[in-house]
Design an enzyme around this catalytic site. Structure first.
Site, PDB file in Angstrom:
ATOM      1  N   CYS B  82       7.848  10.859  -3.886  1.00 10.19           N
ATOM      2  CA  CYS B  82       8.654   9.139  -4.067  1.00 10.19           C
ATOM      3  C   CYS B  82       9.111   9.143  -4.907  1.00 10.19           C
ATOM      4  CB  CYS B  82       7.201   8.036  -4.001  1.00 10.19           C
ATOM      5  SG  CYS B  82       7.586   5.940  -4.167  1.00 10.19           S
ATOM      6  N   HIS B 191       3.830   9.397   0.541  1.00  8.24           N
ATOM      7  CA  HIS B 191       2.694   9.380  -0.083  1.00  8.24           C
ATOM      8  C   HIS B 191       1.417  10.725   0.648  1.00  8.24           C
ATOM      9  CE1 HIS B 191       3.962   6.705  -4.182  1.00  8.24           C
ATOM     10  NE2 HIS B 191       4.768   6.093  -2.761  1.00  8.24           N
ATOM     11  N   GLU B 193      -1.486  11.232  -0.752  1.00  7.20           N
ATOM     12  CA  GLU B 193      -2.204  11.202  -0.963  1.00  7.20           C
ATOM     13  C   GLU B 193      -2.761   9.865  -0.393  1.00  7.20           C
ATOM     14  OE1 GLU B 193       0.330  10.668  -2.506  1.00  7.20           O
ATOM     15  OE2 GLU B 193       0.512   8.728  -3.967  1.00  7.20           O
TER      16      GLU B 193
END
Lengths: 257, 213
Positions: B82, B191, B193
């Protein structure tokens, strides 16, 4: 093909249990939040929102533990709302594993709080929750006003103007709930949703009133929402998230399957 | 045992990425750290980030972490995420123009206002949600179907000067670069994650990557 419209199941958490009231009475126990979050994740939820409705300050640790547990095993965005009043509340939720926080009454009491929060943590994690109620009379042009205290207290603030102001203050997203529809299962207030969505450049999540899968699709197509939030239709296994997505897809909406 | 340093320069929430790395491989030693020595000694480095670029670059420069990023960018498997991707570019349009680390020649640019989708609706900014990622072959895409959806939230995107650095694109509504790669460096706008199965797979791929394309 591009960005998918999102389905966000919402878990109202009271003292560590998921509950759902209909028009603020008859609170039904719907289960363990971690277990439910896990199920929604496996069914394809795009995000999960927790609303902490625990009234007492002493029990605030409970929601932190819930978020910590969910964040260790569910790898999709998590939002926590309810009782977010100061910057420290936000830090605590983000440290527990939340990705966004929902700010509602605290923004109404002191709008600068949204500005401070966005500057400190970034707009991407600041969701301003708006509870709006129609106040225009029959035959008048539509007008909605912001209410606080679970829809009981009028503020005199125009909902559309408020949404624009919150965006200008750094909100990254608006979670819009129609107090007229919440818990009624009669569908979103589509005129309200559309008016807000067209007034702001940031994403709008429609909430309040979902009773069937067409309501979700209507929120996107007619309400122009970027995401739809619902609680009870998923908790009591009336529909799975996957069924909801397939239905939205059948109505021409792009979804993540 | 392999070690991963997650660079902590005071921007945003690093717990999600640490938890996801740990989940992707329980044997890996994940350290969230602001210590240049720890970063320099780790086998792999993850450089996350949320928020605004001015604060990000100021924190990196004030703490001296910019230097250690330049150092490890030479030789270790490195993953920017990001804002951590945008900071690797030459500069960013955000905050009236900010010089960045210049590891990938290029510029972070803002999405235009009032862009229209195919069905004529105004596209919202930030670009938020699950979008399809078109891959350009790289070991980090191993076992991830092309066009899989990843979770994005951003208003600026990377415009790389050298098209050979583009490792993936997404459409909003035009194609924009959402992953960059060169040598031991890989960076993503989305992202991983927060991107469920495919995101965890990408992190798993990163944890076994030898740093060569």
């Amino acid at each position: 093909m591009s960005l998918a419209k999102r389905i966000i199941p919402c878990l109202d958490v009271d003292n560590g249990r998921v509950v759902k009231g209909v028009k603020f009475v008859d609170i039904r126990d719907a289960g363990d939040p971690v277990e439910i979050a896990r199920r929604y994740d496996s069914e394809g939820a795009d995000e999960i929102t927790f609303l902490d409705i625990t009234a007492t300050h002493d029990n605030r640790d409970t929601i932190v533990h819930v978020v910590e547990q969910v964040a260790s095993e569910v790898f999709i965005p998590l939002t926590v709302g309810g009782g977010i009043r100061v910057l420290e509340d936000i830090r605590r939720m983000l440290n527990a594993g939340a990705d966004k926080v929902g700010i509602n009454s605290a923004a109404v009491f002191r709008p600068e709080f949204v500005k401070e929060a966005a500057e400190k943590f970034g707009s991407q994690c600041i969701v301003v929750a708006i509870d709006a109620k129609k106040v225009s009379l029959e035959g008048e042009e539509n007008r909605w006003e912001i209410f606080t205290h679970g829809g009981r207290k009028p503020t005199g603030i125009n909902a559309i103007e408020w949404a624009v102001r919150m965006k200008d203050y750094g909100a990254g997203e608006i979670l819009l709930t129609s107090m007229d529809r919440d818990g009624t299962k009669s569908g979103f207030d589509l005129a309200l949703t559309r008016a807000i969505s067209e007034a702001v450049s940031i994403p709008v999540i429609a909430s309040g009133g979902v009773g069937n899968l067409d309501h979700l699709a209507d929120g996107i197509i007619e309400g122009k929402a970027d995401a739809v939030l619902a609680a009870s239709i998923f908790h009591f296994a009336e529909y799975t998230i996957e069924q909801a997505k397939r239905h939205m897809q059948s109505r021409g909406i792009e979804v993540r399957l | 045992m392999s070690s991963v340093a997650v660079i902590d320069y005071g921007m945003g929430n690093l717990h999600s990425i640490a938890k996801a790395l740990q989940h992707a491989d329980s044997r890996v030693n994940v350290q969230i750290t602001a210590d240049a020595a720890v970063i320099s000694a780790a086998d792999r480095v993850v450089f996350p980030g949320v928020g605004a670029i001015r604060d990000c670059m100021q924190a990196l420069n004030d703490s001296g972490l910019a230097d250690v990023i330049h150092e490890v960018a030479q030789n270790k498997p490195f993953l920017g995420i990001c804002l951590g991707m945008q900071a690797l570019l030459t500069d960013s349009e955000e905050n009236d123009g900010i010089a960045c680390l210049n590891i990938f020649p290029g510029h972070a640019r803002r999405f235009a206002d009032h862009m229209l989708s195919a069905d004529g609706n105004v596209l919202k900014i930030p670009h938020m949600g699950w979008n399809q990622v078109k891959q350009i072959p790289h070991p980090l895409w191993h076992n991830i179907p092309d066009h899989s959806r990843f979770y994005f939230v951003h208003s600026y995107y990377a415009a790389a000067d050298d098209p050979r650095h583009i490792a993936a694109t997404a459409d909003y509504p035009q194609a924009f670069t959402c992953a960059l790669a060169k040598d031991n460096m890989f960076a993503v706008q989305f992202h991983p994650e927060k991107s469920q199965t495919v995101g965890l797979q990408l992190l798993q791929n990163f944890l076994v990557w030898d740093g060569t394309a």
